[in-house]
Design an enzyme around this catalytic site. Structure first.
Site, PDB file in Angstrom:
ATOM      1  N   SER A 109     -41.464 -80.692   1.198  1.00  0.00           N
ATOM      2  CA  SER A 109     -40.050 -81.050   1.191  1.00  0.00           C
ATOM      3  C   SER A 109     -39.850 -82.094   2.289  1.00  0.00           C
ATOM      4  O   SER A 109     -40.041 -81.804   3.464  1.00  0.00           O
ATOM      5  CB  SER A 109     -39.226 -79.786   1.474  1.00  0.00           C
ATOM      6  OG  SER A 109     -37.874 -80.113   1.669  1.00  0.00           O
ATOM      7  N   LYS A 144     -40.832 -83.129  -2.893  1.00  0.00           N
ATOM      8  CA  LYS A 144     -39.378 -82.903  -2.982  1.00  0.00           C
ATOM      9  C   LYS A 144     -38.679 -83.799  -1.970  1.00  0.00           C
ATOM     10  O   LYS A 144     -39.069 -83.882  -0.811  1.00  0.00           O
ATOM     11  CB  LYS A 144     -39.088 -81.424  -2.696  1.00  0.00           C
ATOM     12  CG  LYS A 144     -37.629 -81.070  -2.467  1.00  0.00           C
ATOM     13  CD  LYS A 144     -37.434 -79.551  -2.479  1.00  0.00           C
ATOM     14  CE  LYS A 144     -36.634 -79.059  -1.289  1.00  0.00           C
ATOM     15  NZ  LYS A 144     -36.453 -77.598  -1.289  1.00  0.00           N
ATOM     16  N   LYS A 156     -35.022 -84.866  -0.117  1.00  0.00           N
ATOM     17  CA  LYS A 156     -33.657 -84.452   0.163  1.00  0.00           C
ATOM     18  C   LYS A 156     -32.720 -85.591  -0.231  1.00  0.00           C
ATOM     19  O   LYS A 156     -33.023 -86.764   0.044  1.00  0.00           O
ATOM     20  CB  LYS A 156     -33.497 -84.128   1.657  1.00  0.00           C
ATOM     21  CG  LYS A 156     -34.249 -82.863   2.077  1.00  0.00           C
ATOM     22  CD  LYS A 156     -33.612 -81.607   1.499  1.00  0.00           C
ATOM     23  CE  LYS A 156     -34.269 -80.345   2.069  1.00  0.00           C
ATOM     24  NZ  LYS A 156     -33.638 -79.118   1.564  1.00  0.00           N
ATOM     25  N   ASP A 212     -33.461 -82.221  -3.748  1.00  0.00           N
ATOM     26  CA  ASP A 212     -32.674 -81.080  -3.260  1.00  0.00           C
ATOM     27  C   ASP A 212     -31.426 -81.606  -2.546  1.00  0.00           C
ATOM     28  O   ASP A 212     -31.531 -82.364  -1.582  1.00  0.00           O
ATOM     29  CB  ASP A 212     -33.528 -80.253  -2.284  1.00  0.00           C
ATOM     30  CG  ASP A 212     -32.820 -78.978  -1.816  1.00  0.00           C
ATOM     31  OD1 ASP A 212     -31.681 -78.710  -2.265  1.00  0.00           O
ATOM     32  OD2 ASP A 212     -33.416 -78.253  -0.990  1.00  0.00           O
ATOM     33  N   GLU A 245     -32.270 -79.539  -7.307  1.00  0.00           N
ATOM     34  CA  GLU A 245     -31.985 -78.286  -6.600  1.00  0.00           C
ATOM     35  C   GLU A 245     -30.588 -78.296  -5.988  1.00  0.00           C
ATOM     36  O   GLU A 245     -30.213 -79.235  -5.280  1.00  0.00           O
ATOM     37  CB  GLU A 245     -33.060 -78.122  -5.503  1.00  0.00           C
ATOM     38  CG  GLU A 245     -33.075 -76.770  -4.822  1.00  0.00           C
ATOM     39  CD  GLU A 245     -34.248 -76.672  -3.839  1.00  0.00           C
ATOM     40  OE1 GLU A 245     -35.285 -77.337  -4.040  1.00  0.00           O
ATOM     41  OE2 GLU A 245     -34.117 -75.918  -2.851  1.00  0.00           O
ATOM     42  N   ASP A 275     -30.851 -72.559  -5.305  1.00  0.00           N
ATOM     43  CA  ASP A 275     -31.391 -72.079  -4.033  1.00  0.00           C
ATOM     44  C   ASP A 275     -30.285 -71.242  -3.367  1.00  0.00           C
ATOM     45  O   ASP A 275     -30.210 -70.020  -3.550  1.00  0.00           O
ATOM     46  CB  ASP A 275     -31.829 -73.286  -3.182  1.00  0.00           C
ATOM     47  CG  ASP A 275     -32.258 -72.960  -1.757  1.00  0.00           C
ATOM     48  OD1 ASP A 275     -32.054 -71.818  -1.306  1.00  0.00           O
ATOM     49  OD2 ASP A 275     -32.786 -73.852  -1.055  1.00  0.00           O
ATOM     50  N   LYS A 328     -36.020 -67.568  -1.755  1.00  0.00           N
ATOM     51  CA  LYS A 328     -36.258 -67.502  -0.316  1.00  0.00           C
ATOM     52  C   LYS A 328     -36.045 -66.048   0.083  1.00  0.00           C
ATOM     53  O   LYS A 328     -34.958 -65.490  -0.124  1.00  0.00           O
ATOM     54  CB  LYS A 328     -35.305 -68.418   0.451  1.00  0.00           C
ATOM     55  CG  LYS A 328     -35.684 -69.883   0.335  1.00  0.00           C
ATOM     56  CD  LYS A 328     -34.809 -70.769   1.163  1.00  0.00           C
ATOM     57  CE  LYS A 328     -35.149 -72.233   0.885  1.00  0.00           C
ATOM     58  NZ  LYS A 328     -34.049 -73.120   1.287  1.00  0.00           N
ATOM     59  N   GLY A 348     -38.800 -72.717   1.399  1.00  0.00           N
ATOM     60  CA  GLY A 348     -39.216 -72.586   2.796  1.00  0.00           C
ATOM     61  C   GLY A 348     -38.046 -72.857   3.709  1.00  0.00           C
ATOM     62  O   GLY A 348     -37.049 -73.454   3.301  1.00  0.00           O
TER      63      GLY A 348
END
Ligand code: OSB
Ligand code: MG
Length: 374
Positions: free
Chosen positions: A143, A168, A170, A195, A219, A244, A268, A296
């Site tokens: 990520s 991934k 952001k 995400d 996400e 998430d 998570k 994570g």
């Protein structure tokens, strides 16, 4: 006069909990739609009695991902969870009894992790065995936070070279479609996801505009509680939405499924209140053929061990946000840090969490809180 020393082995009359709070600098600042992080403010729980057992709270110093932070986690532990822990050291019973305290899943999960490690160690078993894990290694994804474009491109390239199985990025409004387009142009058909950490609540059109980039998933575009908004988006998109922050329990997973508010689950363990609830979600996902993967929270090796172990369950078929220790920290708090080979991380095979926390290193950096259990 001769003295006789009698050695007997009994369960402990004394056990203590140590809570450690320490800061570990991050090698690379981690920027998400809710802020930039330069260090990880770590909260660790240690049971010290007949055996040593550990858990990590995934909270940080700032409540940007959820309402919990290290301060609330310690407060909830000190004022409520400790009392429950003194009644039962069984992880299932502890979580059951903790249900009278609303919310605070991350605090509960940290204590529950420690109790799973404790239970497994007392039974001299690996936690993997206790939860029905089968895999010996798991696939690793990365990520990557928001970075200036040049640096982002070099970090993606570097990650692919290292063997990561999924990238991934952001995103947030203003750092969205153009970024994905640039990465696709540079790297072509790599396994790519984004995400948003809830940042597109007011910009659904930007989410829809991402649909043509063949992302594996998008996400958490909308607010945590906005199942309806996610469902409306999902109906207009072929890219699966992954939830998430929205998923706090197996009930939320059911809500996601029934409302078609998303088609993939990011699990998570801290966010859902521990391994007991996680196992329900994993089984629910398996039964309903919902793809599930493990997220994570920039954990140290202690929380990371739990994430790696849970992914030994066969339901996990998508690489998790589980990078090796050296992606985050110069030095991890465990003695044999997690390493990645060929994009994979070995599942610990020792008893309990299968790790060895570096107590000296932890104590040197920590503010310590001490509690008596027995
Ligand atoms: O939304 O997945 C997230 C880190 C902190 C808070 C929220 C998230 C993340 C990550 C990092 O994406 C994943 C990792 O631990 O590498
Ligand atoms: Mg996320």
């Amino acid at each position: 006069m001769k003295k006789f020393i009698l050695k007997i082995h009994i369960t402990p009359l004394m056990a203590k909990i140590f809570v450690y709070n320490l800061k570990l600098p991050l090698k690379i600042p981690f920027e998400t739609s809710f802020g930039v992080q330069n260090e990880r403010d770590v909260l660790l729980f240690r049971y010290s009695g007949d055996v040593e057992a550990w858990g990590e709270s995934v909270t940080d110093s700032y409540p940007g991902y959820s309402y919990e932070d290290n301060g609330t986690a310690l407060y909830i532990f000190r004022n409520y969870l400790l009392e429950i822990l003194r009644e039962t050291e069984d992880p299932y019973n502890f979580i059951e009894a903790s249900k009278k305290i609303k919310g605070h899943n991350m605090a509960k999960s940290a204590v529950e992790t420690m109790l799973w490690d404790l239970k497994a160690k007392r039974e001299k078993k690996g936690l993997k065995e206790l939860i029905g894990g089968k895999k010996e290694r798991i696939e690793s994804g990365i990520s990557i936070g928001i970075l200036p474009m040049e640096r982002l491109i070099s970090m993606v390239r570097n990650s692919l070279d290292k063997g990561y199985r999924r990238i991934k990025l952001k995103v947030k409004p203003g750092w969205d479609v153009d970024v994905v387009r640039a990465i696709r142009r540079e790297f072509g058909d790599i396994p790519l996801t984004v995400d948003a950490n809830q940042a597109f609540e007011k910009n659904p059109e930007l989410v829809l505009a991402l649909d043509r980039y063949e992302l594996l998933m998008i996400e958490q575009p909308m607010n945590e509680r906005n199942f309806l908004g996610h469902s409306r988006l999902q109906k207009q998109m072929s890219t699966p939405i992954c939830l998430d922050e929205s998923i706090h329990s197996v009930d939320d997973a059911q809500r996601m499924l029934e409302m078609d508010a998303g088609r993939i689950i990011n699990l998570k363990i801290g966010r859902v209140g521990g391994l007991s609830e996680s196992l329900k979600i994993i089984e629910f996902a398996g039964k309903n053929k919902i793809p599930i993967w493990c997220g994570g929270m920039l954990e140290t090796g202690i929380g990371r061990a739990l994430n790696v172990i849970v992914q030994s369950r066969e339901e996990f078929r998508i690489p998790g946000d589980t990078s090796p220790s050296d992606r985050y920290f110069e030095r991890d708090v465990i003695k044999r840090p997690f390493i990645m080979k060929n994009g994979m991380i070995d599942v610990p095979d020792g008893i309990g969490l299968g790790i060895e926390p570096d107590i000296e290193f932890i104590e040197k950096l920590s503010k310590v809180h001490e509690f008596e259990v027995v």
